[in-house]
Motif scaffolding. Structure first.
Motif, PDB file in Angstrom:
ATOM      1  N   GLN A 140     -44.089   1.750 -11.843  1.00  0.00           N
ATOM      2  CA  GLN A 140     -42.972   2.423 -11.199  1.00  0.00           C
ATOM      3  C   GLN A 140     -42.004   2.934 -12.250  1.00  0.00           C
ATOM      4  N   ILE A 141     -41.544   4.149 -12.045  1.00  0.00           N
ATOM      5  CA  ILE A 141     -40.486   4.738 -12.862  1.00  0.00           C
ATOM      6  C   ILE A 141     -39.296   4.951 -11.947  1.00  0.00           C
ATOM      7  N   GLU A 142     -38.118   4.577 -12.424  1.00  0.00           N
ATOM      8  CA  GLU A 142     -36.889   4.822 -11.688  1.00  0.00           C
ATOM      9  C   GLU A 142     -36.178   5.983 -12.365  1.00  0.00           C
ATOM     10  N   LEU A 143     -35.967   7.059 -11.618  1.00  0.00           N
ATOM     11  CA  LEU A 143     -35.262   8.223 -12.133  1.00  0.00           C
ATOM     12  C   LEU A 143     -33.849   8.204 -11.569  1.00  0.00           C
ATOM     13  N   PHE A 144     -32.857   8.178 -12.444  1.00  0.00           N
ATOM     14  CA  PHE A 144     -31.456   8.085 -12.041  1.00  0.00           C
ATOM     15  C   PHE A 144     -30.689   9.353 -12.379  1.00  0.00           C
ATOM     16  N   SER A 145     -29.635   9.579 -11.611  1.00  0.00           N
ATOM     17  CA  SER A 145     -28.611  10.556 -11.976  1.00  0.00           C
ATOM     18  C   SER A 145     -27.306   9.801 -12.082  1.00  0.00           C
ATOM     19  N   PHE A 146     -26.516  10.125 -13.071  1.00  0.00           N
ATOM     20  CA  PHE A 146     -25.167   9.594 -13.216  1.00  0.00           C
ATOM     21  C   PHE A 146     -24.274  10.740 -13.657  1.00  0.00           C
ATOM     22  N   PRO A 147     -23.033  10.736 -13.255  1.00  0.00           N
ATOM     23  CA  PRO A 147     -22.136  11.800 -13.710  1.00  0.00           C
ATOM     24  C   PRO A 147     -21.927  11.736 -15.225  1.00  0.00           C
ATOM     25  N   ASN A 148     -22.156  12.834 -15.905  1.00  0.00           N
ATOM     26  CA  ASN A 148     -21.893  12.976 -17.344  1.00  0.00           C
ATOM     27  C   ASN A 148     -22.514  11.895 -18.232  1.00  0.00           C
ATOM     28  N   PRO A 149     -23.835  11.688 -18.171  1.00  0.00           N
ATOM     29  CA  PRO A 149     -24.437  10.702 -19.069  1.00  0.00           C
ATOM     30  C   PRO A 149     -24.367  11.198 -20.515  1.00  0.00           C
ATOM     31  N   PRO A 150     -24.258  10.291 -21.475  1.00  0.00           N
ATOM     32  CA  PRO A 150     -24.232  10.724 -22.873  1.00  0.00           C
ATOM     33  C   PRO A 150     -25.579  11.335 -23.270  1.00  0.00           C
ATOM     34  N   LYS A 151     -25.560  12.213 -24.241  1.00  0.00           N
ATOM     35  CA  LYS A 151     -26.781  12.847 -24.736  1.00  0.00           C
ATOM     36  C   LYS A 151     -27.657  11.810 -25.420  1.00  0.00           C
ATOM     37  N   ARG A 152     -28.972  12.093 -25.421  1.00  0.00           N
ATOM     38  CA  ARG A 152     -29.929  11.254 -26.125  1.00  0.00           C
ATOM     39  C   ARG A 152     -29.692  11.406 -27.628  1.00  0.00           C
ATOM     40  N   PRO A 153     -29.791  10.299 -28.403  1.00  0.00           N
ATOM     41  CA  PRO A 153     -29.649  10.425 -29.861  1.00  0.00           C
ATOM     42  C   PRO A 153     -30.655  11.430 -30.429  1.00  0.00           C
TER      43      PRO A 153
END
Length: 128
Positions: free
Chosen positions: A54-67
């Motif tokens: 299982q993969i959980e795909l989330f949305s959050f307001p304004n997540p930080p960019k990936r390094p």
């Protein structure tokens, strides 16, 4: 303590609809359930991988960019086993996604390649 298996992998998308389309339509993962968590202003989409993981795909307001690449600390990549690496790589490329040249793992002699999800998360296809 004995670990049985990986239960799930959580991914936070910067553009939920774009990532939802990528993981469901392009990669073909089956949605199990989608919920909206009002208190967090967040969607959570549970995805099935061949009836097993299982993969959980989330949305959050304004997540930080990936390094930045090449080797940032943390999750390095997500890998999927495939039966036919050439066919799988061609399928992904037909959707306008850049796929690296297929290489051979020097330790297993198995073929593999990489491409990225809409947020730049490296995804590996690995020959069965």
């Amino acid at each position: 303590m004995k670990l049985n298996r990986i239960h799930h992998i959580a991914i936070i998308a910067s553009n939920y609809e774009k990532s939802k389309d990528f993981y469901t339509r392009i990669l073909g993962l089956k949605p199990i359930r989608e919920i909206y968590r009002k208190e967090r202003d967040s969607y959570k989409l549970d995805l099935e991988v061949n009836g097993e993981y299982q993969i959980e795909l989330f949305s959050f307001p304004n997540p930080p960019k990936r390094p930045s690449f090449p080797e940032a600390a943390g999750l390095r990549h997500l890998a999927f086993e495939v039966d036919a690496i050439e066919e799988a790589a061609e399928y992904v490329a037909q959707h306008g996604i850049e796929v690296e040249p297929i290489r051979i793992d020097p330790f297993t002699d198995k073929k593999f390649t990489f491409f990225a999800d809409p947020d730049g998360l490296p995804i590996e296809l690995y020959q069965k």
